[in-house]
Design a protein around this motif. Structure first.
Motif, PDB file in Angstrom:
ATOM      1  N   VAL A 232     -56.416 -30.369  24.946  1.00 25.08           N
ATOM      2  CA  VAL A 232     -56.931 -31.665  24.476  1.00 25.08           C
ATOM      3  C   VAL A 232     -57.132 -32.557  25.693  1.00 25.08           C
ATOM      4  CG1 VAL A 232     -56.513 -33.659  23.033  1.00 25.08           C
ATOM      5  CG2 VAL A 232     -55.709 -31.388  22.301  1.00 25.08           C
ATOM      6  N   ILE A 233     -58.347 -33.071  25.862  1.00 28.04           N
ATOM      7  CA  ILE A 233     -58.659 -33.904  27.032  1.00 28.04           C
ATOM      8  C   ILE A 233     -59.141 -35.261  26.536  1.00 28.04           C
ATOM      9  CG2 ILE A 233     -60.094 -34.120  29.091  1.00 28.04           C
ATOM     10  CD1 ILE A 233     -60.337 -31.041  29.015  1.00 28.04           C
ATOM     11  N   ASP A 234     -58.493 -36.330  26.976  1.00 28.28           N
ATOM     12  CA  ASP A 234     -58.859 -37.714  26.592  1.00 28.28           C
ATOM     13  C   ASP A 234     -60.172 -38.092  27.275  1.00 28.28           C
ATOM     14  OD1 ASP A 234     -59.058 -40.309  25.887  1.00 28.28           O
ATOM     15  OD2 ASP A 234     -57.311 -41.012  27.036  1.00 28.28           O
TER      16      ASP A 234
ATOM     17  N   GLU B 290     -56.763 -45.016  18.340  1.00 29.05           N
ATOM     18  CA  GLU B 290     -57.566 -43.812  18.200  1.00 29.05           C
ATOM     19  C   GLU B 290     -58.215 -43.485  19.543  1.00 29.05           C
ATOM     20  OE1 GLU B 290     -60.337 -44.107  15.063  1.00 29.05           O
ATOM     21  OE2 GLU B 290     -58.826 -44.242  13.490  1.00 29.05           O
ATOM     22  N   LYS B 291     -58.181 -42.219  19.932  1.00 33.64           N
ATOM     23  CA  LYS B 291     -58.743 -41.765  21.192  1.00 33.64           C
ATOM     24  C   LYS B 291     -59.816 -40.708  20.922  1.00 33.64           C
ATOM     25  CE  LYS B 291     -56.013 -43.980  24.159  1.00 33.64           C
ATOM     26  NZ  LYS B 291     -56.513 -44.879  25.220  1.00 33.64           N
ATOM     27  N   THR B 292     -60.917 -40.798  21.675  1.00 30.52           N
ATOM     28  CA  THR B 292     -61.946 -39.768  21.607  1.00 30.52           C
ATOM     29  C   THR B 292     -61.540 -38.636  22.555  1.00 30.52           C
ATOM     30  OG1 THR B 292     -63.632 -41.394  21.124  1.00 30.52           O
ATOM     31  CG2 THR B 292     -64.371 -39.253  21.955  1.00 30.52           C
ATOM     32  N   VAL B 293     -61.430 -37.421  22.007  1.00 31.30           N
ATOM     33  CA  VAL B 293     -60.925 -36.305  22.817  1.00 31.30           C
ATOM     34  C   VAL B 293     -61.878 -35.125  22.747  1.00 31.30           C
ATOM     35  CG1 VAL B 293     -58.501 -36.972  22.566  1.00 31.30           C
ATOM     36  CG2 VAL B 293     -59.532 -35.404  20.902  1.00 31.30           C
ATOM     37  N   TYR B 294     -61.939 -34.379  23.853  1.00 27.73           N
ATOM     38  CA  TYR B 294     -62.613 -33.088  23.863  1.00 27.73           C
ATOM     39  C   TYR B 294     -61.529 -32.030  23.649  1.00 27.73           C
ATOM     40  CZ  TYR B 294     -66.858 -35.102  25.900  1.00 27.73           C
ATOM     41  OH  TYR B 294     -67.976 -35.816  26.129  1.00 27.73           O
ATOM     42  N   VAL B 295     -61.775 -31.089  22.760  1.00 27.95           N
ATOM     43  CA  VAL B 295     -60.785 -30.049  22.449  1.00 27.95           C
ATOM     44  C   VAL B 295     -61.429 -28.681  22.695  1.00 27.95           C
ATOM     45  CG1 VAL B 295     -59.304 -29.044  20.684  1.00 27.95           C
ATOM     46  CG2 VAL B 295     -59.653 -31.521  20.736  1.00 27.95           C
ATOM     47  N   TYR B 296     -60.766 -27.883  23.524  1.00 27.75           N
ATOM     48  CA  TYR B 296     -61.163 -26.486  23.758  1.00 27.75           C
ATOM     49  C   TYR B 296     -60.134 -25.599  23.061  1.00 27.75           C
ATOM     50  CZ  TYR B 296     -64.291 -28.380  27.257  1.00 27.75           C
ATOM     51  OH  TYR B 296     -65.265 -29.074  27.898  1.00 27.75           O
ATOM     52  N   SER B 297     -60.565 -24.804  22.100  1.00 29.78           N
ATOM     53  CA  SER B 297     -59.626 -24.068  21.263  1.00 29.78           C
ATOM     54  C   SER B 297     -60.025 -22.592  21.224  1.00 29.78           C
ATOM     55  CB  SER B 297     -59.607 -24.666  19.850  1.00 29.78           C
ATOM     56  OG  SER B 297     -58.569 -24.109  19.107  1.00 29.78           O
TER      57      SER B 297
ATOM     58  N   PHE C 177     -65.603 -25.462  21.410  1.00 31.73           N
ATOM     59  CA  PHE C 177     -65.557 -26.826  21.955  1.00 31.73           C
ATOM     60  C   PHE C 177     -65.788 -27.824  20.815  1.00 31.73           C
ATOM     61  CE2 PHE C 177     -67.975 -30.490  23.550  1.00 31.73           C
ATOM     62  CZ  PHE C 177     -66.981 -31.055  24.352  1.00 31.73           C
ATOM     63  N   PHE C 178     -64.921 -28.842  20.758  1.00 25.58           N
ATOM     64  CA  PHE C 178     -64.992 -29.824  19.674  1.00 25.58           C
ATOM     65  C   PHE C 178     -64.801 -31.228  20.250  1.00 25.58           C
ATOM     66  CE2 PHE C 178     -63.249 -25.881  18.155  1.00 25.58           C
ATOM     67  CZ  PHE C 178     -64.000 -25.604  17.002  1.00 25.58           C
ATOM     68  N   ILE C 179     -65.382 -32.186  19.581  1.00 31.46           N
ATOM     69  CA  ILE C 179     -65.141 -33.606  19.914  1.00 31.46           C
ATOM     70  C   ILE C 179     -64.535 -34.259  18.687  1.00 31.46           C
ATOM     71  CG2 ILE C 179     -66.161 -35.806  20.599  1.00 31.46           C
ATOM     72  CD1 ILE C 179     -68.387 -34.270  21.949  1.00 31.46           C
ATOM     73  N   PHE C 180     -63.294 -34.752  18.822  1.00 26.37           N
ATOM     74  CA  PHE C 180     -62.576 -35.369  17.700  1.00 26.37           C
ATOM     75  C   PHE C 180     -62.132 -36.767  18.076  1.00 26.37           C
ATOM     76  CE2 PHE C 180     -61.257 -30.800  16.715  1.00 26.37           C
ATOM     77  CZ  PHE C 180     -62.169 -30.678  15.680  1.00 26.37           C
ATOM     78  N   LYS C 181     -61.660 -37.498  17.035  1.00 31.91           N
ATOM     79  CA  LYS C 181     -60.895 -38.724  17.251  1.00 31.91           C
ATOM     80  C   LYS C 181     -59.463 -38.437  16.813  1.00 31.91           C
ATOM     81  CE  LYS C 181     -64.325 -42.439  17.088  1.00 31.91           C
ATOM     82  NZ  LYS C 181     -64.016 -42.860  18.445  1.00 31.91           N
ATOM     83  N   HIS C 182     -58.489 -38.557  17.741  1.00 36.49           N
ATOM     84  CA  HIS C 182     -57.080 -38.333  17.449  1.00 36.49           C
ATOM     85  C   HIS C 182     -56.338 -39.660  17.399  1.00 36.49           C
ATOM     86  CE1 HIS C 182     -56.690 -33.795  18.552  1.00 36.49           C
ATOM     87  NE2 HIS C 182     -57.547 -34.035  17.583  1.00 36.49           N
ATOM     88  N   ARG C 183     -55.423 -39.766  16.448  1.00 39.25           N
ATOM     89  CA  ARG C 183     -54.651 -40.998  16.240  1.00 39.25           C
ATOM     90  C   ARG C 183     -53.294 -40.866  16.932  1.00 39.25           C
ATOM     91  NH1 ARG C 183     -54.664 -40.718  11.354  1.00 39.25           N
ATOM     92  NH2 ARG C 183     -56.555 -41.907  10.893  1.00 39.25           N
ATOM     93  N   LEU C 184     -52.921 -41.845  17.768  1.00 36.88           N
ATOM     94  CA  LEU C 184     -51.637 -41.853  18.455  1.00 36.88           C
ATOM     95  C   LEU C 184     -50.567 -42.442  17.556  1.00 36.88           C
ATOM     96  CD1 LEU C 184     -52.792 -43.063  21.987  1.00 36.88           C
ATOM     97  CD2 LEU C 184     -52.938 -40.784  20.965  1.00 36.88           C
ATOM     98  N   SER C 185     -49.327 -42.377  18.011  1.00 37.01           N
ATOM     99  CA  SER C 185     -48.222 -42.891  17.189  1.00 37.01           C
ATOM    100  C   SER C 185     -48.308 -44.394  16.974  1.00 37.01           C
ATOM    101  CB  SER C 185     -46.864 -42.549  17.851  1.00 37.01           C
ATOM    102  OG  SER C 185     -46.762 -43.195  19.126  1.00 37.01           O
ATOM    103  N   ASN C 186     -48.934 -45.129  17.939  1.00 40.26           N
ATOM    104  CA  ASN C 186     -49.045 -46.591  17.783  1.00 40.26           C
ATOM    105  C   ASN C 186     -50.270 -47.001  16.982  1.00 40.26           C
ATOM    106  OD1 ASN C 186     -51.122 -46.049  19.498  1.00 40.26           O
ATOM    107  ND2 ASN C 186     -50.347 -47.253  21.227  1.00 40.26           N
ATOM    108  N   GLY C 187     -51.012 -46.057  16.433  1.00 39.57           N
ATOM    109  CA  GLY C 187     -52.169 -46.359  15.609  1.00 39.57           C
ATOM    110  C   GLY C 187     -53.490 -46.349  16.364  1.00 39.57           C
TER     111      GLY C 187
END
Length: 904
Positions: free
Chosen positions: A132-134, A110-117, A98-108
């Motif tokens: 990936v969950i927003d 940034e979204k805080t996401v939970y990632v289960y990998s 389980f991870f918490i990241f900030k992902h960048r969208l194509s329009n610039g």
């Protein structure tokens, strides 16, 4: 809750499928993966390449699927590539999934996401399967537990699906099926843990029929899970409230609401329900959370009861109570306040009625309210600190004591007490005290009565005693803490006793002055006037004491000033005359007297003014004081004359100190003029010698020494002044050199003697020495001089005259420095001489000076060509310049310069 129900239903589907893995052939997992609304990615764990992405991922990141598949996860994650690679390895090795990241969208964005990998095998190679969950919108802490349940169920469910999907896609081997079953079993266990860990009861029901529930619902209701599953959920609701709940179920109401539940035991309890409508196996079901709020209701009732008690207390308290809210202007300055609530006693003490003030501004109700009240309240609100205020309210015409407390936001609470009666009484007391104080203060000092004894035992002292002595009357009366006699400086005891004894004997008043020591240790002078009297077989004194310190200090200052030099602080001539008579005793032989005089002080005064001369005097004074210290009596007896008197001193030691004085003085310059002095010394060794003659001998020797090197000293000063002028102004150096050269050439063309040519050359060099006294801002001014500045500039001729005439060596040059700006037509300065009244050398210098000035750069203009300068000389011949001398200058002196210029 809606998402929660969806995930729970999906997981239940997986749980039903998990034990029968052979039945999953009927599910189109690829379609399920591609059409699923969760963002799913398959990533290479080493390179970070995106191996696969579903449509939800493309929609979320804003790229089409082809673009996503050409990217790496490093281009989406805001961490550095190195940090992202470390996180992938953790997921690969299952150290963390389980991870918490900030992902960048194509329009610039940034979204805080939970990632289960999780690691998965595809075609024999291991990849990372990531969901990936927003989570950007989910920021409230109270939702965190539900979100964790949702995310955990989602991850587990999707992990199971993908695992099964990949197992079918890659191989139908039994090992892969067993692996999928194991993962599904673990997922079921995780779900059960999360499901039963809810802080409330959870139930899934269809139109009231319970399909599933957690342990929490069993705990709340008293029924076992087996009893609950398949039962009608309305049996958990108190009978009187079932219709209400049924209405909520049918309407699909999804907001929290309160009702009453019934336990298996028949107990009725307050209940809070919150439901979400979600699809489940092709139908809409409700996921409901049950919360037993018995304790909450009990706390609310207790709080309400407490508030009612406080409200009653506040209403009945004998003080005024109200809540107010401060009002600020657009710039944040406090300008008013609004009444929020008041109690009965506030109405009583202010006369303001509740219905007239609630919700209204203070300035509207009381237009005359002082701004100080608003400022006080603003301080309470801004500092969040309680403040007590006592002040007069002009608007209400009463005095109030107000305690203001910060409340919330811009609100504050005040408790007010009417203190008008107390204030009126205090003012009456103060008025009486002021009248009494005024009477006492008009008395001439401290009035007292004491016994005529050794301690001057005080029987009465007026209140002003403390101001005079630092002690209150009670500390001195009866010698309680200290006797008055202990305040008197001991050296005055005998004098005071004698004076009072005499006054008693002669039956006269006593007037005396002496010093006392105050309580703080300082000493003051007092004047005492009193009279003795006999009463009850004892002697007493009554009188007054007054502080006369200022008068005594003033007298001392006057006495000091009369005996000391104002400039150096050394004893003056009067003090010296008194002291030398006192020192003229055989016990002080030998007495050495030295008179010291500053060389060239008049020249310094004439050149730089008396302030510079004063600096020279102070300098010698400081050196004498430093060298001789307490070993000699030093006095300034005249303008630049000092006298030093030694007693019982070895002559050799004296000579060493005097040599040190002369050496230190030679190291000092005043405006680049080196200081020196002349000294004469005489010694008295026995009574046969008259001290007055010793003084005369010392003075004569000083003047003799002064005569020997005075002219040399003055000449050195003049040279130093001239060099200082040239150092200060480089243009002046070149100017004086060229004028001197022109003068020498003119002297030679006029057939003057060698001595005259030399004198003329020196005169040309020294003609502007007076400019040393002109301020730089005038001397170097680039523009035209003002009338006042021009007057100052003209003074350089007079100042030069005074400087040069002070030394015999240069005295014959003084007249030329004075008159070199006179004109042939009599319009020059400073004397207005005309024609041949002007000395010959001055007329030559005038022409040379003008020509050099015209052909040189100046701050206010560029140099003039030689031919133009010659024409200007010719034009002014007969008015400004001697015409004959102009002819010689042009024909014989400048001709060579003109010829060289033309040839070049």
């Amino acid at each position: 809750m809606k998402k929660t129900l969806i995930f729970i239903l999906l997981l239940l589907s997986c749980l039903f499928l998990a034990p029968r893995s052979y039945a999953i052939d009927d599910i189109d997992f690829e379609e399920l993966f591609d059409n699923h609304q969760s963002v799913m990615l398959i990533i290479h764990p080493i390179t970070g390449d995106i191996y696969y992405a579903n449509q939800a991922a493309a929609d979320f990141y804003g790229y089409d699927i082809e673009t996503l598949l050409s990217m790496t996860i490093d281009q989406i994650n805001t961490l550095t590539p190195e940090e992202v690679a470390k996180e992938r390895l953790k997921a690969l090795e299952e150290e963390r999934n389980f991870f918490i990241f900030k992902h960048r969208l194509s329009n610039g964005d940034e979204k805080t996401v939970y990632v289960y990998s999780y690691p998965v095998e595809i075609n024999g190679e291991t990849y990372l399967y990531s969901i990936v969950i927003d989570q950007t919108a989910f920021v409230l802490a109270e939702d965190r537990n539900r979100l964790l349940i949702i995310f955990g169920i989602t991850v587990l469910m999707l992990s199971a699906i993908v695992t099964a999907y990949l197992a079918l896609k890659i191989s139908a081997k039994k090992r892969e099926i067993e692996k999928s079953n194991r993962i599904l079993y673990e997922s079921e266990q995780r779900f059960n843990i999360l499901h039963n860990a809810s802080f409330g009861g959870l139930a899934i029901h269809d139109q009231g029929m319970i399909l599933d529930c957690n342990q929490g619902l069993s705990d709340i209701s008293g029924y076992s899970i087996d009893e609950l599953v398949g039962a009608n959920g309305l049996r958990l609701i108190a009978p009187d409230h079932r219709d209400y709940v049924t209405t909520q179920i049918r309407s699909g109401y999804e907001k929290p609401y309160e009702t009453f539940g019934i336990r298996k035991s028949g107990d009725i309890y307050p209940l809070r329900l919150e439901a979400r409508n979600l699809p489940y196996h092709g139908k809409q079901v409700r996921v409901v959370e049950f919360r037993d709020i018995t304790e909450l209701k009990r706390q609310e009732e207790a709080t309400m009861a407490l508030e009612n008690q406080w409200s009653k207390l506040i209403q009945e308290m004998p003080l005024g109570f109200n809540v107010r809210e401060l009002i600020f202007d657009d710039e944040g300055h406090p300008i008013d306040y609004v009444f929020i609530s008041v109690n009965i006693n506030y109405e009583s003490i202010t006369g303001l009625k509740r219905e007239d003030i609630i919700g209204r501004r203070a300035t509207e109700i009381m237009p005359d309210i002082e701004t100080s009240w608003i400022e006080h309240y603003a301080k309470v609100v801004q500092t969040k600190k309680t403040m007590a205020i006592e002040d007069y309210s002009r608007a209400l015409g009463r005095y109030f004591k107000v305690v203001a407390y910060p409340y919330k936001n811009n609100q504050f609470v005040i408790v007010a007490e009417d203190i008008t009666d107390r204030k009126t009484y205090e003012q009456q007391i103060k008025t009486k005290d002021r009248e009494k104080s005024r009477i006492i203060s008009n008395l001439p000092g401290v009035s007292y009565r004491c016994q005529f004894d050794e301690s001057w035992t005080m029987l009465f002292l007026s209140e002003t005693c403390e101001a005079l002595t630092g002690y209150s009357p009670s500390e001195l009366i009866g010698n309680k803490d200290i006797s008055f006699n202990d305040l008197i400086v001991p050296t005055y005891w005998k004098m005071i006793n004698d004076e009072w004894a005499s006054a008693r004997r002669l039956n006269q008043p006593c007037n005396i002055e002496y010093e006392i020591i105050k309580k703080d240790g300082t000493r003051i002078w007092v004047w005492e006037k009193g009279k003795c009297f006999f009463e009850d077989q004892a002697w007493y004194i009554e009188g007054f004491l007054m502080d006369v310190t200022e008068r005594k200090l003033s007298e001392q200052r006057i006495d000091y000033a009369s005996k000391h030099d104002y400039l150096t602080g050394l004893p003056n001539r009067r003090y010296f005359d008194e002291t030398i008579r006192a020192l003229d005793q055989s016990k002080n032989f030998p007495i050495i007297v030295s008179m010291i005089d500053i060389d060239g002080l008049k020249l310094i005064n004439d050149t730089y003014g008396h302030q510079a001369g004063d600096n020279a005097i102070i300098t010698l004074s400081n050196i004498l004081t430093e060298v001789f210290k307490d070993q000699a009596f030093i006095s300034r007896i005249g303008g630049d004359e000092f006298i030093v008197v030694f007693t019982q001193t070895d002559l050799e030691a004296y000579d060493l100190m005097l040599s040190r004085v002369m050496h230190l003085l030679s190291q000092v310059t005043i405006h680049d003029i080196p200081l020196s002095s002349s000294c004469g010394t005489a010694i008295k060794t026995d009574d046969s010698q008259d001290i007055d003659q010793i003084l005369i001998d010392a003075e004569n020797q000083m003047y003799s020494n002064k005569t020997l090197h005075n002219q040399s000293s003055k000449s050195q000063v003049i040279v130093a002044l001239f060099e200082s002028l040239k150092d200060k102004n480089q243009a002046e150096r070149a100017h004086s050199d060229r004028v001197s050269q022109y003068c020498q050439m003119m002297g030679e063309r006029l057939k003057l003697t060698k001595q005259e040519v030399l004198e003329l050359e020196i005169a040309g060099r020294m003609h502007d020495i007076g400019k040393i006294t002109i301020p730089d801002h005038i001397l170097k001014k680039p523009g035209k001089l003002t009338d006042e500045e021009w007057v100052i500039m003209q003074n350089h001729t007079i100042n030069g005259y005074q400087i040069l005439r002070s030394a015999d060596k240069y005295s014959n040059l003084a007249e030329y420095a004075l008159t070199h700006h006179e004109r042939w037509d009599g319009q020059g300065y400073p004397k207005g001489l005309e024609g041949e009244e002007i000395p010959l050398f001055s007329r030559i210098i005038c022409i040379s000076d003008a020509f050099e000035a015209m052909t040189s750069d100046r701050p206010y203009r560029k140099a003039m060509p030689l031919e133009d300068a010659v024409e200007e000389l010719k034009r002014c011949a007969g008015t400004q310049f001697d015409p004959k001398l102009v002819d010689v200058f042009v024909r014989d002196v400048i001709r060579e310069e003109l010829l060289n210029q033309r040839l070049s």
